[in-house]
Design a protein around this motif. Structure first.
Motif, PDB file in Angstrom:
ATOM      1  N   PHE A 126       0.800  -1.219   0.000  1.00 15.63           N
ATOM      2  CA  PHE A 126       0.000   0.000   0.000  1.00 15.63           C
ATOM      3  C   PHE A 126       0.836   1.273   0.000  1.00 15.63           C
ATOM      4  O   PHE A 126       0.456   2.266  -0.620  1.00 15.63           O
ATOM      5  CB  PHE A 126      -0.969  -0.001   1.186  1.00 15.63           C
ATOM      6  CG  PHE A 126      -2.067  -1.012   1.030  1.00 15.63           C
ATOM      7  CD1 PHE A 126      -3.017  -0.877   0.039  1.00 15.63           C
ATOM      8  CD2 PHE A 126      -2.127  -2.125   1.856  1.00 15.63           C
ATOM      9  CE1 PHE A 126      -4.030  -1.811  -0.130  1.00 15.63           C
ATOM     10  CE2 PHE A 126      -3.120  -3.073   1.699  1.00 15.63           C
ATOM     11  CZ  PHE A 126      -4.077  -2.919   0.701  1.00 15.63           C
ATOM     12  N   VAL A 127       1.973   1.267   0.675  1.00 15.47           N
ATOM     13  CA  VAL A 127       2.814   2.478   0.676  1.00 15.47           C
ATOM     14  C   VAL A 127       3.311   2.796  -0.726  1.00 15.47           C
ATOM     15  O   VAL A 127       3.323   3.957  -1.147  1.00 15.47           O
ATOM     16  CB  VAL A 127       4.006   2.301   1.642  1.00 15.47           C
ATOM     17  CG1 VAL A 127       5.035   3.408   1.428  1.00 15.47           C
ATOM     18  CG2 VAL A 127       3.528   2.337   3.080  1.00 15.47           C
ATOM     19  N   ASN A 128       3.699   1.778  -1.473  1.00 16.04           N
ATOM     20  CA  ASN A 128       4.327   1.992  -2.769  1.00 16.04           C
ATOM     21  C   ASN A 128       3.354   2.009  -3.933  1.00 16.04           C
ATOM     22  O   ASN A 128       3.714   2.439  -5.030  1.00 16.04           O
ATOM     23  CB  ASN A 128       5.377   0.900  -3.019  1.00 16.04           C
ATOM     24  CG  ASN A 128       6.517   0.971  -2.020  1.00 16.04           C
ATOM     25  OD1 ASN A 128       6.919   2.047  -1.604  1.00 16.04           O
ATOM     26  ND2 ASN A 128       7.028  -0.181  -1.614  1.00 16.04           N
ATOM     27  N   ALA A 129       2.138   1.535  -3.724  1.00 16.24           N
ATOM     28  CA  ALA A 129       1.158   1.510  -4.801  1.00 16.24           C
ATOM     29  C   ALA A 129       0.648   2.916  -5.106  1.00 16.24           C
ATOM     30  O   ALA A 129       0.538   3.752  -4.201  1.00 16.24           O
ATOM     31  CB  ALA A 129      -0.015   0.615  -4.417  1.00 16.24           C
ATOM     32  N   PRO A 130       0.325   3.220  -6.358  1.00 16.04           N
ATOM     33  CA  PRO A 130      -0.289   4.513  -6.672  1.00 16.04           C
ATOM     34  C   PRO A 130      -1.577   4.699  -5.872  1.00 16.04           C
ATOM     35  O   PRO A 130      -2.310   3.730  -5.619  1.00 16.04           O
ATOM     36  CB  PRO A 130      -0.588   4.396  -8.180  1.00 16.04           C
ATOM     37  CG  PRO A 130       0.315   3.333  -8.678  1.00 16.04           C
ATOM     38  CD  PRO A 130       0.496   2.367  -7.544  1.00 16.04           C
ATOM     39  N   PHE A 153      -2.121  -6.469   7.096  1.00 12.11           N
ATOM     40  CA  PHE A 153      -1.251  -5.777   6.144  1.00 12.11           C
ATOM     41  C   PHE A 153      -0.362  -4.806   6.897  1.00 12.11           C
ATOM     42  O   PHE A 153      -0.635  -4.439   8.047  1.00 12.11           O
ATOM     43  CB  PHE A 153      -2.066  -5.034   5.080  1.00 12.11           C
ATOM     44  CG  PHE A 153      -2.908  -3.908   5.615  1.00 12.11           C
ATOM     45  CD1 PHE A 153      -2.446  -2.605   5.581  1.00 12.11           C
ATOM     46  CD2 PHE A 153      -4.157  -4.156   6.151  1.00 12.11           C
ATOM     47  CE1 PHE A 153      -3.220  -1.561   6.074  1.00 12.11           C
ATOM     48  CE2 PHE A 153      -4.944  -3.129   6.645  1.00 12.11           C
ATOM     49  CZ  PHE A 153      -4.477  -1.823   6.599  1.00 12.11           C
ATOM     50  N   ASN A 154       0.720  -4.369   6.236  1.00  9.11           N
ATOM     51  CA  ASN A 154       1.633  -3.450   6.898  1.00  9.11           C
ATOM     52  C   ASN A 154       1.708  -2.121   6.163  1.00  9.11           C
ATOM     53  O   ASN A 154       1.405  -2.012   4.974  1.00  9.11           O
ATOM     54  CB  ASN A 154       3.027  -4.065   7.037  1.00  9.11           C
ATOM     55  CG  ASN A 154       3.788  -4.110   5.728  1.00  9.11           C
ATOM     56  OD1 ASN A 154       3.211  -4.204   4.639  1.00  9.11           O
ATOM     57  ND2 ASN A 154       5.109  -4.076   5.791  1.00  9.11           N
ATOM     58  N   GLU A 179       4.724   7.319   1.745  1.00 10.34           N
ATOM     59  CA  GLU A 179       4.357   7.144   3.138  1.00 10.34           C
ATOM     60  C   GLU A 179       2.852   7.254   3.280  1.00 10.34           C
ATOM     61  O   GLU A 179       2.165   7.784   2.394  1.00 10.34           O
ATOM     62  CB  GLU A 179       5.060   8.177   4.036  1.00 10.34           C
ATOM     63  CG  GLU A 179       4.827   9.609   3.642  1.00 10.34           C
ATOM     64  CD  GLU A 179       5.707  10.588   4.412  1.00 10.34           C
ATOM     65  OE1 GLU A 179       6.589  10.157   5.164  1.00 10.34           O
ATOM     66  OE2 GLU A 179       5.501  11.806   4.248  1.00 10.34           O
ATOM     67  N   LEU A 180       2.339   6.730   4.373  1.00 12.31           N
ATOM     68  CA  LEU A 180       0.910   6.771   4.660  1.00 12.31           C
ATOM     69  C   LEU A 180       0.691   7.154   6.115  1.00 12.31           C
ATOM     70  O   LEU A 180       1.455   6.752   6.992  1.00 12.31           O
ATOM     71  CB  LEU A 180       0.256   5.408   4.408  1.00 12.31           C
ATOM     72  CG  LEU A 180      -0.063   5.023   2.959  1.00 12.31           C
ATOM     73  CD1 LEU A 180      -0.500   3.567   2.896  1.00 12.31           C
ATOM     74  CD2 LEU A 180      -1.126   5.933   2.376  1.00 12.31           C
TER      75      LEU A 180
END
Length: 252
Positions: A126-130, A153-154, A179-180
């Motif tokens: 999720f951090v790296n996904a668009p 999930f992380n 980042e999230l």
């Protein structure tokens, strides 16, 4: 995984050399190996309890890579499925966990997932996904889960944390770092039919600290910060955030 799209991830890890470079992130003694050593017992124990509750566990690991998560829970789940868009990553996962069903493709493909799954894990995605891909992926996963199913999930780029500072120093970057924030996670889960049950934090210090300062001292501080007295507060500023959520409703 690249910001320009998940398809770039498949291209990035299309050959053996690039995949080998990725796997070295988890060589014994590395920063990522250290974080995973703290995170893994929580993942395994959560899935073990879920299997006890259900008396079976059909599990999907989305973006499974070379099979790190699948290998860790091989003794827990009754059925294992891994999905990755990189054929070379998937080939390695199939070799490492022979009994797992490994599929290659985008989770958004209509016929890729079968399910229903009792538990789904999603790591380093999720951090790296668009941004525009995160919600559709979560909704698609939810469609193939049992009601009440477990999602783990992380977020390995939590903000705010010391990583937030480290990725901005010593020079500004042409684009914002990956980042999230916790509120981003909550919004994604609410919109896709999940509710957070638990949130765990791991590692106060980013990898650059571990490379240039005594790692044993930093890891000792992590241990203290994760103690029952402090973890409720310190966990919220740790870099690695592990979420345990439950499928409770239909995606909005």
């Amino acid at each position: 995984m690249m910001r320009s799209g998940w398809s770039d991830y498949g291209t990035k890890f299309a050959d053996e050399e690039s995949v080998e470079t990725y796997t070295r992130l988890y060589d014994e003694g590395t920063y990522d190996d250290y974080v995973w050593s703290r995170e893994c017992p929580v993942v395994v124990e959560s899935l073990r309890r879920e299997r006890e509750r259900r008396r079976r566990l059909r599990m999907l690991d989305f973006a499974c890579g070379t099979g790190r998560i699948l290998a860790a829970v091989d003794h827990v789940a009754d059925e294992l499925t891994g999905v990755d868009i990189s054929a070379e990553m998937a080939r390695r996962a199939a070799s490492a966990i022979p009994r797992a069903s490994i599929k290659v493709g985008s989770v958004l493909d209509e016929d890729l997932l079968t399910g229903p799954y009792d538990a789904v894990t999603v790591f380093r995605f999720f951090v790296n996904a668009p941004q525009e891909l995160r919600l559709p992926v979560l909704r698609k996963i939810r469609q193939h889960m049992e009601q009440g199913g477990l999602l783990m999930f992380n977020n390995h780029g939590h903000c705010p944390s010391l990583r937030s500072l480290a990725v901005r120093v010593p020079r500004p970057r042409p684009q914002a770092p990956n980042e999230l924030r916790h509120r981003d996670i909550v919004e994604l889960l609410n919109a896709s039919g999940f509710r957070i049950e638990h949130r765990y934090g791991f590692s106060l210090f980013p990898s650059i600290f571990h490379r240039h300062l005594p790692a044993s001292a930093l890891r000792g501080i992590d241990t203290v910060a994760a103690s029952p007295v402090l973890r409720r507060f310190m966990g919220r500023v740790m870099i690695e955030q592990l979420y345990v959520a439950r499928a409770v409703g239909a995606p909005r």
